[in-house]
Structure formats: C-alpha cells, structure tokens
Design a protein around this motif. Structure first.
Motif, PDB file in Angstrom:
ATOM      1  N   PRO A   1       0.809  -1.220   0.000  1.00 48.81           N
ATOM      2  CA  PRO A   1       0.000   0.000   0.000  1.00 48.81           C
ATOM      3  C   PRO A   1       0.850   1.280   0.000  1.00 48.81           C
ATOM      4  CG  PRO A   1      -0.948  -1.590   1.501  1.00 48.81           C
ATOM      5  CD  PRO A   1       0.342  -2.183   1.012  1.00 48.81           C
TER       6      PRO A   1
ATOM      7  N   TRP B   1      -2.248  -5.355  -5.133  1.00 51.80           N
ATOM      8  CA  TRP B   1      -2.342  -5.451  -6.608  1.00 51.80           C
ATOM      9  C   TRP B   1      -1.886  -6.833  -7.067  1.00 51.80           C
ATOM     10  CZ3 TRP B   1      -5.151  -1.669  -6.044  1.00 51.80           C
ATOM     11  CH2 TRP B   1      -4.744  -0.447  -5.505  1.00 51.80           C
TER      12      TRP B   1
ATOM     13  N   ILE C   1      -9.772  -7.318  -4.529  1.00 50.72           N
ATOM     14  CA  ILE C   1      -9.921  -5.890  -4.837  1.00 50.72           C
ATOM     15  C   ILE C   1     -10.771  -5.832  -6.106  1.00 50.72           C
ATOM     16  CG2 ILE C   1      -8.782  -3.775  -5.590  1.00 50.72           C
ATOM     17  CD1 ILE C   1      -6.263  -4.705  -4.141  1.00 50.72           C
ATOM     18  N   ILE C   2     -11.937  -5.214  -6.010  1.00 52.24           N
ATOM     19  CA  ILE C   2     -12.759  -5.061  -7.208  1.00 52.24           C
ATOM     20  C   ILE C   2     -12.294  -3.783  -7.896  1.00 52.24           C
ATOM     21  CG2 ILE C   2     -15.116  -4.830  -8.095  1.00 52.24           C
ATOM     22  CD1 ILE C   2     -14.456  -7.554  -6.707  1.00 52.24           C
ATOM     23  N   SER C   3     -11.928  -3.917  -9.161  1.00 52.30           N
ATOM     24  CA  SER C   3     -11.421  -2.746  -9.884  1.00 52.30           C
ATOM     25  C   SER C   3     -12.582  -2.024 -10.576  1.00 52.30           C
ATOM     26  CB  SER C   3     -10.342  -3.165 -10.878  1.00 52.30           C
ATOM     27  OG  SER C   3     -10.658  -4.406 -11.479  1.00 52.30           O
ATOM     28  N   ILE C   4     -12.299  -0.855 -11.149  1.00 51.12           N
ATOM     29  CA  ILE C   4     -13.388  -0.004 -11.657  1.00 51.12           C
ATOM     30  C   ILE C   4     -14.132  -0.610 -12.851  1.00 51.12           C
ATOM     31  CG2 ILE C   4     -12.455   2.162 -10.770  1.00 51.12           C
ATOM     32  CD1 ILE C   4     -11.458   2.763 -13.615  1.00 51.12           C
ATOM     33  N   ASP C   5     -13.606  -1.683 -13.399  1.00 44.34           N
ATOM     34  CA  ASP C   5     -14.347  -2.399 -14.442  1.00 44.34           C
ATOM     35  C   ASP C   5     -15.362  -3.346 -13.813  1.00 44.34           C
ATOM     36  OD1 ASP C   5     -12.191  -3.809 -13.360  1.00 44.34           O
ATOM     37  OD2 ASP C   5     -12.243  -5.265 -14.978  1.00 44.34           O
ATOM     38  N   GLU C   6     -15.463  -3.314 -12.490  1.00 44.19           N
ATOM     39  CA  GLU C   6     -16.319  -4.199 -11.706  1.00 44.19           C
ATOM     40  C   GLU C   6     -15.875  -5.649 -11.806  1.00 44.19           C
ATOM     41  OE1 GLU C   6     -20.524  -3.591 -11.779  1.00 44.19           O
ATOM     42  OE2 GLU C   6     -20.373  -1.434 -12.086  1.00 44.19           O
TER      43      GLU C   6
ATOM     44  N   TYR D   1     -10.698  -0.998 -17.277  1.00 48.36           N
ATOM     45  CA  TYR D   1      -9.586  -1.721 -16.654  1.00 48.36           C
ATOM     46  C   TYR D   1      -8.236  -1.222 -17.170  1.00 48.36           C
ATOM     47  CZ  TYR D   1      -6.591  -5.216 -14.698  1.00 48.36           C
ATOM     48  OH  TYR D   1      -5.577  -5.813 -13.990  1.00 48.36           O
TER      49      TYR D   1
ATOM     50  N   ARG E   1      -0.131  11.651  -0.182  1.00 48.74           N
ATOM     51  CA  ARG E   1       0.560  10.416  -0.571  1.00 48.74           C
ATOM     52  C   ARG E   1       2.070  10.647  -0.631  1.00 48.74           C
ATOM     53  NH1 ARG E   1       0.602   4.847  -1.219  1.00 48.74           N
ATOM     54  NH2 ARG E   1       1.795   4.250  -3.070  1.00 48.74           N
TER      55      ARG E   1
ATOM     56  N   MET F   1      -7.690   2.884  -9.215  1.00 51.84           N
ATOM     57  CA  MET F   1      -8.310   1.834 -10.022  1.00 51.84           C
ATOM     58  C   MET F   1      -9.341   1.026  -9.247  1.00 51.84           C
ATOM     59  SD  MET F   1      -7.563   1.641 -13.144  1.00 51.84           S
ATOM     60  CE  MET F   1      -8.207  -0.022 -13.437  1.00 51.84           C
ATOM     61  N   THR F   2      -9.429   1.250  -7.948  1.00 48.71           N
ATOM     62  CA  THR F   2     -10.339   0.401  -7.172  1.00 48.71           C
ATOM     63  C   THR F   2     -11.741   0.988  -7.144  1.00 48.71           C
ATOM     64  OG1 THR F   2      -9.895   1.494  -5.052  1.00 48.71           O
ATOM     65  CG2 THR F   2      -8.409  -0.279  -5.689  1.00 48.71           C
ATOM     66  N   GLU F   3     -12.689   0.087  -7.215  1.00 48.29           N
ATOM     67  CA  GLU F   3     -14.091   0.484  -7.170  1.00 48.29           C
ATOM     68  C   GLU F   3     -14.398   1.132  -5.815  1.00 48.29           C
ATOM     69  OE1 GLU F   3     -16.006   0.581  -9.575  1.00 48.29           O
ATOM     70  OE2 GLU F   3     -18.082   0.302  -8.959  1.00 48.29           O
TER      71      GLU F   3
ATOM     72  N   HIS G   1     -15.033   6.639 -10.058  1.00 51.17           N
ATOM     73  CA  HIS G   1     -16.454   6.842 -10.345  1.00 51.17           C
ATOM     74  C   HIS G   1     -16.674   8.146 -11.104  1.00 51.17           C
ATOM     75  CE1 HIS G   1     -17.687   4.048  -6.768  1.00 51.17           C
ATOM     76  NE2 HIS G   1     -16.746   3.532  -7.543  1.00 51.17           N
TER      77      HIS G   1
ATOM     78  N   LYS H   1     -16.056   7.339 -14.656  1.00 55.77           N
ATOM     79  CA  LYS H   1     -17.171   6.589 -15.231  1.00 55.77           C
ATOM     80  C   LYS H   1     -18.353   7.511 -15.516  1.00 55.77           C
ATOM     81  CE  LYS H   1     -16.749   2.672 -12.406  1.00 55.77           C
ATOM     82  NZ  LYS H   1     -17.138   1.274 -12.133  1.00 55.77           N
TER      83      LYS H   1
END
Lengths: 399, 370
Positions: free
Chosen positions: A130, A158, A201-206, A374, B254, B331-333, B339, B342
């Motif tokens: 992290p 990751w 980890i769910i990425s933004i592409d679901e 993704y 960060r 990149m994490t939902e 969002h 998107k």
C-alpha cells in the motif's frame, strides 16, 4: 518491407493453424470479450500448448522452452492474442520462471519449473505494498530468520490472480539498515501456508483480478529463498526492465483495434454505417497510423535485442508509454463507437463464462467498456508512465 | 453575461450542496434507480421547477438556475435522473404543454413523466428517429425502439417521440409504462444509474395520448435536448472539479521517495492542466447558458454543441488523469475517484458524444455562412 522473414511467416501460419484447431470456440469467444481470464481457461490452454512444447514461449530449451528467436516469440504472442487465446500466466512465464532459472539453485529449478510449464502451479506476485508503489524499494513486509524458517509479516497489494494461485513470489525486507534496496530478498511461498489471507480488490471495471495479500507470521522454509539473502532487488530489477513484457502491447493494441473497427461497422448512423462516416474514418485512421509507427518501434527494439547490442536509450520505456497510451485511445474510441450500447454495465460475473439470455445491448458491445475502464491501469502498472518519462529524460540528459 | 450566481442562486446552490453532502445517500435505492421519497423532496424544494418559467408553471428561473443545481448534483455524483426529468422533459413540456397537469406533476411532485427520445442510430443527431406512428381509427399505433433512456425505470409515464407516417414533423405521445405492446428492459449504467431500452411493437394509443402539436414538436425538442445537454455539462463540470480537488488532496498526502508526490513537478503540471481544463469547461458552459437565456435560436444551438464538445473533451482528460495521479488506488471500485471517470464517460455518451457535437457545431457554422 517486413521485419519478418519467410521462415518467420511459415512459423506464423503454423502457430495460427495450431490455435485454430486446439483452442475451444467458447474459450476464443470469451477471450475476445476481454474479461479477466479464469483459472480453468489458463490451465487448459497452457496444457494444450505444453503438448506442442510451447507453454513457456520465452524460455530457453534447457529449461523446457521452445528456444525461439525474439521474432518467433513476438509472432507467437501476436497470434495468441489475435486468435483469442487466454493470456498465459505472466507471473509464472515471464516473471518468476526466469528468476528461478537464472538465479535459483538446481533444487529450486527441479522443484518449480515443471509446475509452471504444465500450469499445475499458478503463481502470483507480491511486490507492491500500500505504501510502496512507484517507490518499490521502500517496501516494509519483513522476513525474520527463525531457525530454518523465515517468518514473514506484512501486506502486499495489486496481486493479480492471487485468488486462484498456488504459489506467491515475494519481495521482503531481510535487513533493516543500509540502503533500502540492499536489504531485500526474494522468497517463494506456498499460498496454503497458515497466516496468508487473500482479499479481493474489485477494480473499476467491476471485475476481480486484483487482490490484497495479508501475511501474518507466515513461516517459509529457508530453502525457498532465491539466490542470496539481501540480493532480491537485483533479481527483481531484471524483471522490471524486461522488455519482453512490454512488446505484448502491440498484439493487444491490434486486437482492440480490430474490435474497434468491428464495432464501428456494426454501429449505425442516420446515413449508414459509422465506419463509413468520414469524420469517424479520419479518427480511426489517425490511430491506425500511430499503431503502425508503434509496431515499427517495437520491431526496432526487438531487432536490437536480437543483435545483442542494446542502445543507450531505455527503449522499453518508449514502448511502454506509447503502447499503453495508444491502447487507451483505441479503447476509448471503441466505447464511443458503440454509442448508447456502451451505456449498460455488462458485469464480468454475468457475462464472462457465457452470455445471458437477454442483454441490454448487442453481443459486440459486451466487455468493451469494462476493458476500457480496466486499461486505465495500463499507464500505472509496470512502472507508471511518469516514471518511464523520467527514465527517458534522465538518460537523454546524461548523454 | 452572468458569471457568478446572484444572491438567491447562491443560497440555492448552498442548500443543494449541503443536501448532497449531508443527506443524500443512494444506499438502499431500489432498481428504479431512485427513491420516490427522495424525489418528492427534490420536487418540494422546487429544484425540479427551478429552470422553468412562471408562465409555464415553474419557479421563473432560467438555464443558470438549472445548471447551478445540476453542477452540485454532479459534484456529489448523485444518481437521480435530474437532467432527463428537470432538464429535457420539463423544458419540452414547458414549450408544448405549458400549464398542463402533466408538467405540474413533474415539477411539484405527484407524477414523473419522462421524455423517451434517444435512439442509438441518432448519435446526437437530434431529430433522427425511426419510431413511427400509424393512424388507426381515431388513435395511433406505435412501432420502434428507444435506447438507453436514462431514468426510464423510474418514470410513471413515458413521452415517446415518433413520426406519424406521411407527415413531416415529430409528435410526442404519452404512454403508460405498463401499456400492452411496450417492452421495457431496465439496466444499470456504467456510472451506476438506472436506464432502460424500450421496444414498441404495435402499441395502440387513443387520440388523447398526443401531447402538444401533432407533427410539430421538432423545434421544441431541439431546445429541450439542448437544455438537457447544458445541464449535463454543468453536472460534468461539478464532477470534474470534485475529481480535481480529490486529486489535489491526494498529491498533498501520498508519500513516495521520501516526500509528498505533490512535490514532483510532472505531477504538479498535470494537476495544473486538470484545473485549466475544468475552467475551460466552466467557461464554455457559462457562454452556452448566456446563449440559452437569449433569443437567438441559432446561437443557442451552436453554443450547446460547443459546450458539449468542449466539456466532454475536458471531462475525459480530468477524469482519466484523476485516476492516473492516484495510481493503483484510483483503479479500485472502493476508493471512488474512478467513479468520476465513469460518470464523465457516461456523460460523453449521453445525447450525442462530444465529437458528434463538434461535427454539429461545424455544420451549424457552415449553414450560417451559406
């Protein structure tokens, strides 16, 4: 002019024919939708390739590879992508495999290489943490010696395919003092060892391909240390600079460009097909030209690699930057080409294995937007494009 | 030309912002994509009526008022289909059915009529539809389809645009969502909102289903769609600003290589570019609002096209770079900065892409010259 010789082209046909006969149709369709590959598909395809002796395409003959030339490897990769084959596990094939046969001892080679060749053992990578991304050398996961074991504590992130892998290769800190790079070791860990927790980890592409890995008092036998203690950084650096992993951008760009062209021929406008619209055709052409230039740059780097005379410039950085940014542009235009058909979510969970009976859009729209989301990661992973630009500028300014 | 909200608009903006920050939550929303009680609250506040003239039954505001609210909803990535209802539909009804019960219900609560006009092949060409109506005795029979109707599952009645066979213009028909012959396929959008496709297969309607002039809704439709484009641009500007500020905060906290990553010049420049893009987007929206408040119809259309084109370009840059500067976490939902990207992608696809509107702008300029 072509970069490839007549023998290369014969080889290309052989590969293509093999894929056409050996790759199951549903698997091809699945992979053309570009969701994250499943374990079953990766294993099945690796085993099919193993029959031909092709399952570890970049490895030398002595370790079970086909001993191909740089060009043959590139052709193979391209044909696999375009033919819809699932990507071979890069963790085993391009990362830990070469480290083991280059820096590992005989026992480790005997023990681990066959499992990679057969995909009986899938590997996951535990490098990033992290708080250690671009600055990987600052990693804090520690391994303390306790008799004939290391005791590992820390957190990795990751970790692609960590949820279905059998083994984990880790960078861990084995010395706290001195330069951060100097106290890092390379460990191989059985993921069944007590103390390892994998969280998705769910990425933004679901979609789900990434994981966090928590390590709590994980006992790793010392014989699973690769090379020497505190030398892990040197081994990892070989991987991180590996040009091969970046030349794969060309086939992926080509595959996605084909998908873009297909989408644009399916999409309608008031005057006919979108692909025939002159405004759209112009934008499509601009990307195609960029792809031609990029492919040629990649060939130049491959030729350089083949000749064994690497130039002073970090050419892999050029390929990485151009390939990933071009890929993102292609995929963005692909989404735009779909228009309103790109509006629905086609979730990986419901669409990866087989298509549901009713869908809110046409078959060709499935997986396009999620792939685009993704691949926003493409300019981040493998060394961010900002870091790559620093490398190029740094080299130029030194020269 | 108005650059800043006046006193009343500032108060309204602050009220909306407070509501979004403190009270808004989409948790537990049904598949309709909105909560009826929450929607009733929006109506009660007068937010749905903010952009509609008093004569038509609204609060007497203009595009500035509408966009002020939309920007705040965009900033908070509110999922409710504010723009389709309060932008497109309210504006259309204010033109073709001012003072009607239908409009009153929409603005003040009680009903949720929704314009269903979009068809995939139009790609932003505002009057291109293939849905047809055939005269049948006193009534009509409708055939065709509507695609990705945002907010569709939440509508209590649908206002379908169709061309009556043998006639030139477009007519609006009111349809009950449960009408035989109408199939509604609901789906979740890439930015987690609710939409539907509609298939009309021989939908029989009585003559009183007609809303506004027969075969004469064309100009009203263009204005209504442009109003919705403008409001969606304002939503996008809100989203961009939020994404930019979230990124700024991340650069300040960060740490890598022993310092805050905001100390690295490459990232500072990128952040500056995100800010510049956001401001360019805001400027073109203000320019388009100004045109929308004026009388020059051609200018109004040109500026709506200009705004969509420019804001879409800025949105994809800002949204994309917000992820990039966050690195992996972006990149994490779960983290959420993605969002915004998107939402900004979905914004580009809504009512014709930025590029489609660039072409529209060029065509309008050319028409002006010749």
């Amino acid at each position: 002019m072509s970069f490839f010789t007549a023998e290369d082209e014969t080889f290309r046909l052989e590969v293509r024919r093999f894929i056409q006969t050996a790759l199951p149709l549903e698997m091809r369709e699945r992979n053309h939708r570009a969701y994250h590959p499943t374990r079953d598909d990766v294993v099945l395809w690796t085993k099919a390739l193993q029959q031909k002796g092709w399952s570890v395409p970049s490895w030398p003959i002595e370790y079970g590879g086909p001993g191909w030339t740089v060009r043959q490897r590139h052709i193979f990769e391209e044909e696999c992508f375009l033919g819809g084959a699932p990507e071979l596990s890069p963790q085993g094939n391009s990362l830990v495999g070469p480290v083991i046969y280059t820096f590992g001892n005989q026992e480790q080679k005997t023990r681990f290489l066959p499992g990679i060749i057969s995909a009986d053992q899938l590997w996951a990578q535990g490098f990033s943490e992290p708080n250690s991304g671009s600055d990987l050398a600052s990693l804090r996961t520690r391994a303390d010696r306790d008799g004939d074991h290391y005791v590992v504590n820390g957190q990795k992130t990751w970790t692609s395919e960590g949820h279905f892998s059998d083994w984990l290769f880790l960078l861990v800190r084995t010395r706290q003092d001195g330069k951060p790079q100097a106290g890092i070791s390379f460990l191989l860990v059985d993921m069944k060892t007590p103390g390892i927790t994998v969280r998705p980890i769910i990425s933004i592409d679901e979609g789900h391909s990434l994981n966090e890995v928590f390590l709590e008092d994980v006992r790793v036998p010392v014989e699973n240390l690769v090379g020497e203690e505190n030398q892990g950084w040197t081994y990892a650096k070989v991987l991180l600079g590996e040009e091969r992993s970046f030349s794969a951008m060309v086939p992926r760009c080509k595959m996605e460009f084909e998908r873009l062209r297909r989408n644009a021929s399916f999409s309608r406008t008031s005057r006919g097909r979108l692909i025939d619209d002159p405004h759209f055709a112009k934008r499509l052409s601009a990307l195609e030209i960029e792809l031609l230039a990029h492919e040629t740059t990649t060939w130049r780097v491959l030729a350089e690699e083949e000749s064994g005379h690497a130039g002073a410039m970090p050419t892999s950085s050029i390929i990485k930057i151009k390939g990933t940014e071009l890929l993102q542009q292609i995929e963005l235009l692909s989404v735009e080409a779909l228009g309103l058909d790109a509006m629905p979510v086609y979730p990986e969970e419901e669409y990866r294995e087989a298509l549901p009976a009713t869908m809110p859009g046409p078959v060709h729209a499935v997986g396009v937007t999620s792939e685009m989301f993704y691949r926003r990661a493409a300019t981040i992973y493998g060394g961010t494009n900002e870091i790559q630009r620093n490398l190029i500028a740094g080299t130029l300014l030194k020269g | 030309m108005q650059f800043l909200p006046d006193e009343a608009q500032s108060m309204m903006r602050d009220t909306v912002r407070r509501w979004v920050e403190k009270d808004y939550s989409a948790e537990g929303d049904s598949t309709l994509g909105c909560d009826p009680d929450r929607w009733a609250f929006l109506a009660e506040q007068g937010w749905l009526a903010a952009g509609v003239s008093e004569e038509a039954g609204g609060l007497g505001g203009n595009a500035f008022d509408l966009c002020t609210i939309a920007e705040e909803l965009g900033r908070g990535l509110v999922r409710d289909a504010f723009v389709p209802f309060a932008g497109a539909t309210a504006n259309l009804l204010a033109q073709i059915a001012p003072g009607s019960d239908l409009l009153q219900e929409l603005l003040w609560g009680g009903g949720r009529p929704l314009l269903a006009h979009s068809e995939a092949a139009a790609r932003g060409e505002q009057l291109f539809i293939e849905t047809t109506a055939r005269a049948d005795g006193d009534g009509f029979v409708l055939d065709g389809r509507k695609d990705a109707v945002l907010g569709g599952p939440f509508a209590t009645s649908l206002l379908i645009s169709a061309r009556i066979e043998g006639e030139d213009g477009i007519t609006i028909f009111q349809i009950d969502p449960g009408q035989p012959g109408l199939t509604q396929q609901s789906f979740r959008t890439i930015d987690n909102r609710s939409a539907c496709n509609l298939v009309l297969d021989g939908v029989k309607l009585a003559s009183d289903a007609l809303v506004g002039p027969r075969s004469g809704a064309d100009n009203a439709l263009i204005l209504a769609l442009d109003q919705a484009i403008l409001a969606s641009c304002a939503e996008a500007v809100g989203a961009m600003e939020a994404a930019m500020l979230m990124t700024r905060d991340y650069l300040r906290t960060r740490k890598q290589f022993g310092s805050e990553i905001g100390k690295f010049q490459a990232l500072q420049h990128r952040l500056a570019d995100m800010f510049i893009e956001t401001e360019q987007a805001r400027s073109i929206v203000l320019r388009a609002i100004d045109a929308a408040c004026g009388e020059d119809v051609a200018q109004r259309q040109r500026l709506a096209a200009a705004a969509k084109s420019r804001v879409a370009q800025a949105g994809l840059f800002v949204g994309g770079q917000a992820i990039q500067l966050h690195g992996g976490i972006g990149m994490t939902e779960e983290y959420g900065v993605g969002h915004y990207f998107k939402r900004l992608m979905a914004f580009d696809l809504y009512l014709g892409s930025g590029n489609a509107h660039l072409e529209r702008f060029a065509a309008l300029q050319q028409a002006e010259r010749t």
